[in-house]
Design a protein around this motif. Structure first.
Motif, PDB file in Angstrom:
ATOM      1  N   LEU A  59       4.452  -7.666   2.488  1.00  0.00           N
ATOM      2  CA  LEU A  59       4.800  -8.398   1.271  1.00  0.00           C
ATOM      3  C   LEU A  59       3.547  -8.823   0.512  1.00  0.00           C
ATOM      4  CD1 LEU A  59       7.835 -10.655   2.261  1.00  0.00           C
ATOM      5  CD2 LEU A  59       7.811  -8.626   0.815  1.00  0.00           C
ATOM      6  N   ALA A 109       0.940  -7.161   0.308  1.00  0.00           N
ATOM      7  CA  ALA A 109       0.255  -5.991  -0.247  1.00  0.00           C
ATOM      8  C   ALA A 109       0.591  -5.794  -1.714  1.00  0.00           C
ATOM      9  CB  ALA A 109       0.606  -4.743   0.548  1.00  0.00           C
ATOM     10  N   PHE A 110       1.556  -6.549  -2.228  1.00  0.00           N
ATOM     11  CA  PHE A 110       1.889  -6.460  -3.648  1.00  0.00           C
ATOM     12  C   PHE A 110       1.290  -7.659  -4.386  1.00  0.00           C
ATOM     13  CE2 PHE A 110       5.379  -4.516  -1.360  1.00  0.00           C
ATOM     14  CZ  PHE A 110       5.627  -3.350  -2.057  1.00  0.00           C
ATOM     15  N   PRO A 111       0.758  -7.423  -5.582  1.00  0.00           N
ATOM     16  CA  PRO A 111       0.419  -8.586  -6.402  1.00  0.00           C
ATOM     17  C   PRO A 111       1.702  -9.380  -6.675  1.00  0.00           C
ATOM     18  CG  PRO A 111      -0.519  -6.587  -7.331  1.00  0.00           C
ATOM     19  CD  PRO A 111       0.380  -6.163  -6.218  1.00  0.00           C
ATOM     20  N   LEU A 149       3.124 -11.065  -9.078  1.00  0.00           N
ATOM     21  CA  LEU A 149       3.973 -10.830 -10.245  1.00  0.00           C
ATOM     22  C   LEU A 149       4.659  -9.470 -10.178  1.00  0.00           C
ATOM     23  CD1 LEU A 149       5.012 -11.742 -12.957  1.00  0.00           C
ATOM     24  CD2 LEU A 149       2.958 -10.815 -14.007  1.00  0.00           C
ATOM     25  N   VAL A 150       3.935  -8.465  -9.670  1.00  0.00           N
ATOM     26  CA  VAL A 150       4.510  -7.116  -9.609  1.00  0.00           C
ATOM     27  C   VAL A 150       5.694  -7.087  -8.651  1.00  0.00           C
ATOM     28  CG1 VAL A 150       4.051  -4.735  -8.954  1.00  0.00           C
ATOM     29  CG2 VAL A 150       2.356  -6.018 -10.247  1.00  0.00           C
ATOM     30  N   LEU A 151       5.553  -7.750  -7.514  1.00  0.00           N
ATOM     31  CA  LEU A 151       6.659  -7.772  -6.560  1.00  0.00           C
ATOM     32  C   LEU A 151       7.849  -8.542  -7.134  1.00  0.00           C
ATOM     33  CD1 LEU A 151       7.683  -6.994  -3.787  1.00  0.00           C
ATOM     34  CD2 LEU A 151       6.720  -9.084  -2.870  1.00  0.00           C
ATOM     35  N   LEU A 161       8.597  -8.911 -10.143  1.00  0.00           N
ATOM     36  CA  LEU A 161       9.160  -8.086 -11.212  1.00  0.00           C
ATOM     37  C   LEU A 161      10.041  -6.973 -10.630  1.00  0.00           C
ATOM     38  CD1 LEU A 161       6.800  -7.080 -14.044  1.00  0.00           C
ATOM     39  CD2 LEU A 161       8.116  -5.288 -12.982  1.00  0.00           C
ATOM     40  N   ALA A 162       9.526  -6.255  -9.630  1.00  0.00           N
ATOM     41  CA  ALA A 162      10.297  -5.165  -9.029  1.00  0.00           C
ATOM     42  C   ALA A 162      11.553  -5.699  -8.370  1.00  0.00           C
ATOM     43  CB  ALA A 162       9.430  -4.420  -8.017  1.00  0.00           C
ATOM     44  N   LEU A 163      11.415  -6.822  -7.654  1.00  0.00           N
ATOM     45  CA  LEU A 163      12.575  -7.383  -6.960  1.00  0.00           C
ATOM     46  C   LEU A 163      13.652  -7.817  -7.947  1.00  0.00           C
ATOM     47  CD1 LEU A 163      11.033  -9.538  -4.114  1.00  0.00           C
ATOM     48  CD2 LEU A 163      12.720  -7.720  -3.840  1.00  0.00           C
ATOM     49  N   ALA A 181      14.098  -6.781 -10.915  1.00  0.00           N
ATOM     50  CA  ALA A 181      14.671  -5.594 -11.543  1.00  0.00           C
ATOM     51  C   ALA A 181      15.691  -4.960 -10.606  1.00  0.00           C
ATOM     52  CB  ALA A 181      13.582  -4.601 -11.895  1.00  0.00           C
ATOM     53  N   MET A 239      14.440  -1.393  -2.355  1.00  0.00           N
ATOM     54  CA  MET A 239      14.683  -1.944  -3.685  1.00  0.00           C
ATOM     55  C   MET A 239      15.367  -0.901  -4.562  1.00  0.00           C
ATOM     56  SD  MET A 239      11.549  -4.468  -4.707  1.00  0.00           S
ATOM     57  CE  MET A 239      10.186  -3.382  -4.498  1.00  0.00           C
ATOM     58  N   GLY A 276      -6.069  -8.314  -7.737  1.00  0.00           N
ATOM     59  CA  GLY A 276      -4.674  -7.887  -7.655  1.00  0.00           C
ATOM     60  C   GLY A 276      -3.802  -8.598  -8.662  1.00  0.00           C
ATOM     61  N   ILE A 298      10.036   2.067 -12.616  1.00  0.00           N
ATOM     62  CA  ILE A 298       9.598   0.740 -12.160  1.00  0.00           C
ATOM     63  C   ILE A 298       9.090   0.815 -10.720  1.00  0.00           C
ATOM     64  CG2 ILE A 298      10.328  -1.634 -11.735  1.00  0.00           C
ATOM     65  CD1 ILE A 298      12.493  -1.241 -13.849  1.00  0.00           C
ATOM     66  N   MET A 299       9.845   1.513  -9.884  1.00  0.00           N
ATOM     67  CA  MET A 299       9.442   1.610  -8.477  1.00  0.00           C
ATOM     68  C   MET A 299       8.167   2.430  -8.316  1.00  0.00           C
ATOM     69  SD  MET A 299      11.206  -0.347  -6.915  1.00  0.00           S
ATOM     70  CE  MET A 299      12.319  -1.395  -7.810  1.00  0.00           C
ATOM     71  N   THR A 322       5.391   0.211  -9.088  1.00  0.00           N
ATOM     72  CA  THR A 322       5.192  -0.745  -7.995  1.00  0.00           C
ATOM     73  C   THR A 322       4.400  -0.124  -6.845  1.00  0.00           C
ATOM     74  OG1 THR A 322       7.307  -1.688  -8.613  1.00  0.00           O
ATOM     75  CG2 THR A 322       6.385  -2.382  -6.526  1.00  0.00           C
ATOM     76  N   TYR A 341      -3.901  -2.090  -4.961  1.00  0.00           N
ATOM     77  CA  TYR A 341      -4.202  -3.426  -4.456  1.00  0.00           C
ATOM     78  C   TYR A 341      -4.739  -3.363  -3.029  1.00  0.00           C
ATOM     79  CZ  TYR A 341      -3.366  -8.461  -3.990  1.00  0.00           C
ATOM     80  OH  TYR A 341      -3.504  -9.801  -3.812  1.00  0.00           O
ATOM     81  N   VAL A 342      -4.064  -2.564  -2.194  1.00  0.00           N
ATOM     82  CA  VAL A 342      -4.473  -2.455  -0.799  1.00  0.00           C
ATOM     83  C   VAL A 342      -5.866  -1.841  -0.696  1.00  0.00           C
ATOM     84  CG1 VAL A 342      -3.963  -1.268   1.358  1.00  0.00           C
ATOM     85  CG2 VAL A 342      -2.130  -2.374   0.105  1.00  0.00           C
TER      86      VAL A 342
END
Lengths: 325, 275, 334
Positions: free
Chosen positions: B116, B118-120, B122-124, B126-128, B130, C26, C269, C303-304, C307, C314-315
């Protein structure tokens, strides 16, 4: 006696933080002649380190308040001097060795570079000359492989080695006064003697005066000519080492000596000092040691002055016969 | 109480504390404080500039922006609080059991938090949101999930250190049930760091909610949510500047107040971390 | 060092595996059904079924996942619903613009943030310290889109100094691609007008995006500087008469950087996240704009895809930051 290297007179200071004030030093007297090694002894919290830091004006300026007295170093009034003026003395005229060699060196700079920068700061040497000076400075503190050590980082060295480096830095500019604040406390017993001998030898070779601070009377006894005993920020006794240690006059010094483990007399119990260390936020009116003192009497409700008992041996205690008022 | 008195002593946090009281007051009593209905359209009043009738002007449907900002306080701040409290509750639960039980369960949970993280943020979020479908509840859920790893790890660290204390070891030996140990010994030790973390996170959560709303993923019209209001107001930016500007200022003020309070609480309860 | 890299790479594989599971879940399990978006309003059951078969959505989940994973492995992020183009290509096309924006914002943030953090720590509890701290707490509290909005109102609408959208005025042709960074390409291209125009377009988005990071950096640097300033070695340095400037830079800052860099790297990030908002506000043709357009168009695979790419970036950045920290700390380097 020629002119004094250091003369502290009637020094009082307090730490003032929001709403609270603690009186850390009260009427401290101390002087050191050229080339002399003077000990400053006391338990932790007695104000030894504060005294040392005050000499170089290294105390946190925002909270430290000097209320009386003076510190004169080589004729220079330290307290009246500006930060820039005092900064010029640091490292050049006054060397400093701290208690904790493990943290006293910059962890991200090699030993050689740290020394190099100190040397360059206080001399007109060229780069090459300064690099050569780094070598000799390390050799002088008896580091056997200076060419290896100068490229190492502090974490790669033992505590004793680091303390040698710290001493090399403090002595690099050939200062008039070396202040060594518990230089051996953090070290192994075997290393302690080496470091003390090193300091004594360097001081002798360079004619440097030393203020040696310790809580350990044994350290003081071996290295110093005179000693001053500090209790709760007040000088309680001061004099020639042999005199003070053999014939302590002040009840606190006596108790301190009794609390030392005696090798000759293994069976005796170690004595501890009864009572509690005074609250420096409310310094008592009378004798600072009275609440714990076995010889307390009516006079002790008034603060005793430091008076000469005999032969330069002064004591601040009403119970001691003195030659002068 | 003592904490509040200390917060008030510092002029920096004193202002923030009183502002916080105002925000709380506005949030709780918002229906009583709005001069106009924040929902009902009044086409004849559309896009009026700020004036003595409408302090912050009106929007494209003739609704009073001041009233909508006041009504939005409850929505935006309330949802942010909800999301963080939910996250803290679930994260503390998972984390303390993870640390307490250990073994492979702990491994799995810890690796999941790594993933979890590993995502910035805001991006996570946003994706969630969505993926869950755009709505304000889903946005809150998304934020709760995004913040989950922090609380899980915090709780786990505490649980680990507590479960190594002699007392808990003894309790374990005597066969005291795990839930009991967790409740009696782990949770109380956790409270301080968790409260500090919550107070630091609320401001961020308000920002996240507003950002999701701005991107069209949070509250849907006609809900008076600050981010969504700016999203619509954006179309009127150049000619009716007051529309998105005042709403944004409300977000900024709310977040800065919570952040200053959060820092203040952190410095109070955890002085080492502060200075 | 090698062992560290190996351990970190193993960790990276596990994390990316987890990332793929999450994005898969997701995309395929959560209620926002992608077929619904594809089929348009009021689809018949047959259309739905045929779409399901077409995209393999009628197969069991594990089979779908394995297909998804193997696609990812081959760099295939699927097909965009809106454009019917491969998402990987679309994202790659938008990537340089985002990277340019994020890099410039990042450089601004560290270039201003580190000195401010140092000043605040050295002058702790003075007027400058309070001003800098207020400035920093403002940065972490300001909604990015609102910061952008205020800038547009002032510098575009009111003063007319700076353009409010895009990377370049429409009448100018974009510089020949060398790096994908317009300001570098324009510099090499040698056309002064294009170069200045590119810079003008960069100012507001990078400042808006950079301010948030700057705030984080100021706070972090200030607190690790305060820590370093209270260390014994700093006192030793002072007692040895080293100059103030030298002590602050080589003694305090050099050591304060080690913990700071980890946080600064992590903040990179959140720049990637912030780019989504910034690009939307300033109509910057990057990945962030791409993803908000995808949100509006209910383009789920896009979108995915975005992501996954961001998580990967980021990693990798975090890995690089770790290696940087290790190389800065002599204790771990040996």
């Amino acid at each position: 006696m020629s002119e004094l290297v250091l003369e502290i007179k009637n020094l009082s200071l307090s730490f003032d933080t929001q709403g609270a004030s603690a009186s850390i030093l009260k009427n401290v007297e101390l002087h050191i002649g050229p080339g002399e090694i003077v000990g400053l002894v006391g338990e932790s919290g007695s104000g030894k380190s504060v005294t040392a830091l005050a000499i170089s004006k290294l105390l946190p300026t925002q909270i430290t308040k000097f209320s009386s007295g003076s510190i004169v170093f080589n004729g220079i009034d330290i307290l009246a001097s500006s930060e820039t003026e005092v900064a010029k003395l640091r490292g050049k005229r006054i060397g400093f060795v701290f208690q904790e060699p493990m943290t006293a060196l910059n962890p991200t700079m090699t030993i050689g570079k740290q020394l190099f920068h100190v040397i360059r700061r206080h001399s007109e040497l060229t780069k090459t000359e300064a690099l050569a000076k780094v070598r000799t400075a390390l050799e002088e503190v008896l580091i056997s492989k200076p060419e290896v050590v100068e490229n190492q980082y502090p974490f790669q060295l033992s505590g004793g080695m680091r303390q040698r480096v710290v001493i090399a830095m403090a002595m690099a500019a050939n200062p008039t006064l070396l202040i060594a604040d518990e230089p051996t406390t953090a070290l192994d017993v075997t290393v302690q003697a080496e470091i003390l001998n090193l300091i004594a030898k360097l001081a002798k070779d360079h004619g440097t005066a030393v203020l040696l601070i310790s809580h350990d009377l044994g350290v003081i006894a071996n290295s110093c000519s005179r000693v001053t005993v500090l209790y709760a920020g007040e000088v309680v006794e001061s004099g020639i080492v042999s005199e003070v240690l053999r014939k302590p006059q002040h009840p606190y010094t006596q108790a301190l000596i009794k609390s030392l483990p005696d090798i000759a007399d293994r069976d005796s119990l170690l004595e501890t000092i009864a009572g509690e260390f005074p609250d420096l936020r409310n310094r008592p009116e009378g004798c600072i040691y009275a609440p714990r003192c076995p010889k307390k009497f009516e006079a002790c409700e008034v603060r005793p002055m430091l008076r000469i008992a005999k032969d330069l041996h002064s004591v601040a205690c009403w119970a001691v016969e003195t030659t002068e008022k | 109480m003592k904490a509040i008195r200390q917060l008030i002593r510092n002029p920096f946090t004193r202002g923030a504390f009183f502002s916080l009281c105002v925000i709380a007051f506005v949030g709780i009593f918002s229906p009583l404080l709005t001069p106009y209905s924040p929902i009902d359209a009044k086409p004849e009043d559309r896009l009026l500039p700020p004036g003595h009738l409408h302090y912050f002007g009106t929007d494209e449907l003739g609704r009073d922006i001041f009233s909508r900002i006041i009504a939005g306080t409850r929505v935006s701040v309330g949802i942010a609080l909800f999301a963080i409290l939910l996250s803290a509750l679930v994260g503390t639960f998972i984390g303390s059991f993870s640390g307490f039980i250990g073994r492979w369960i702990d491994q799995v949970i810890m690796r999941s938090t790594d993933v979890l993280l590993a995502f910035p943020t805001l991006v996570l979020a946003l994706a969630l949101s969505a993926a869950l479908g755009p709505s304000i509840v889903n946005a809150a859920l998304a934020i709760a999930i995004v913040k989950l790893p922090i609380y899980t790890r915090l709780a786990r660290t505490q649980a680990l250190s507590v479960s190594h204390t002699l007392f808990v070891k003894a309790a374990k030996t005597f066969g005291v049930s795990s839930p009991w140990i967790v409740r009696r010994h782990i949770v109380p030790n956790l409270l301080t760091p968790i409260i500090v973390q919550i107070s630091l996170d609320i401001g961020d959560a308000i920002l996240l909610i507003a950002t999701l709303g701005f991107l069209g993923l949070g509250a849907q019209p006609p809900t008076p949510e600050w981010g969504a209001m700016i999203s619509t107001g954006w179309n009127y930016l150049l000619d009716q500047w007051w529309y998105p500007t005042f709403t944004g200022a409300a977000i900024f003020i709310a977040v800065i107040v919570f952040n200053i309070i959060g820092d203040g609480i952190r410095d109070l309860l955890d002085p080492k971390a502060g200075e | 060092m090698l062992r560290l890299i190996r351990a970190r790479l193993a960790m990276l594989v596990i994390v990316l595996f987890g990332v793929s599971i999450i994005t898969f879940l997701m995309a395929h399990v959560l209620p926002g059904d992608p077929t619904a978006a594809l089929a348009g309003p009021h689809p018949s059951q047959e259309t739905l079924n045929s779409i399901r078969t077409q995209f393999g959505l009628d197969k069991p989940l594990p089979v779908q996942y394995i297909k998804y994973l193997s696609n990812l492995f081959h760099g295939n992020l699927g097909t965009s619903i809106r454009s019917q183009q491969p998402i990987t290509q679309e994202i790659l096309a938008f990537f340089p613009a985002t990277l340019e924006l994020v890099t410039v914002a990042f450089l601004l943030a560290i270039g201003i943030g580190i000195p401010l953090g140092v000043i605040a720590a050295v002058k702790k509890n003075t007027f400058s310290d309070y001003v800098i701290r207020l400035f920093a707490v403002g940065g972490v509290s300001i909604p990015l889109f609102w910061g952008g909005l205020v800038m547009i109102l002032i510098f575009y609408a009111k003063l007319g100094w700076l353009p409010a959208s895009g990377r370049l005025d429409i009448e100018l042709s974009s510089p020949e691609t060398i790096t994908g960074f317009y300001f570098i390409d324009a510099l090499f291209g040698g056309d002064k007008e294009t170069f200045i125009n590119v810079l003008k377009h960069l100012v507001m988005p990078s400042l808006a995006l950079g301010y948030v990071q700057l705030a984080f950096i100021v706070r972090q640097v200030r607190s690790s500087m305060l820590d370093a300033l209270s260390q014994d070695y700093y006192l030793t340095g002072r007692a040895n008469g080293l100059s103030h400037r030298f002590l602050v830079v080589r003694y305090a800052l050099r050591n304060a950087l080690i913990p700071s860099i980890t946080i600064i790297g992590l903040s990179f990030g959140s720049l990637l996240g912030g780019a989504v908002v910034t690009e939307t506000v300033f109509d910057w043709p990057g990945m962030g704009k791409y993803v908000t357009d995808s949100i509006l168009g209910r383009d789920f695979p896009a979108i995915m895809g975005f992501t996954v790419v961001i998580a990967l970036a980021y990693v990798i950045i975090n890995l690089l930051v770790d290696l940087l920290v290790y190389s800065l700390d002599p204790q771990t380097r040996k």
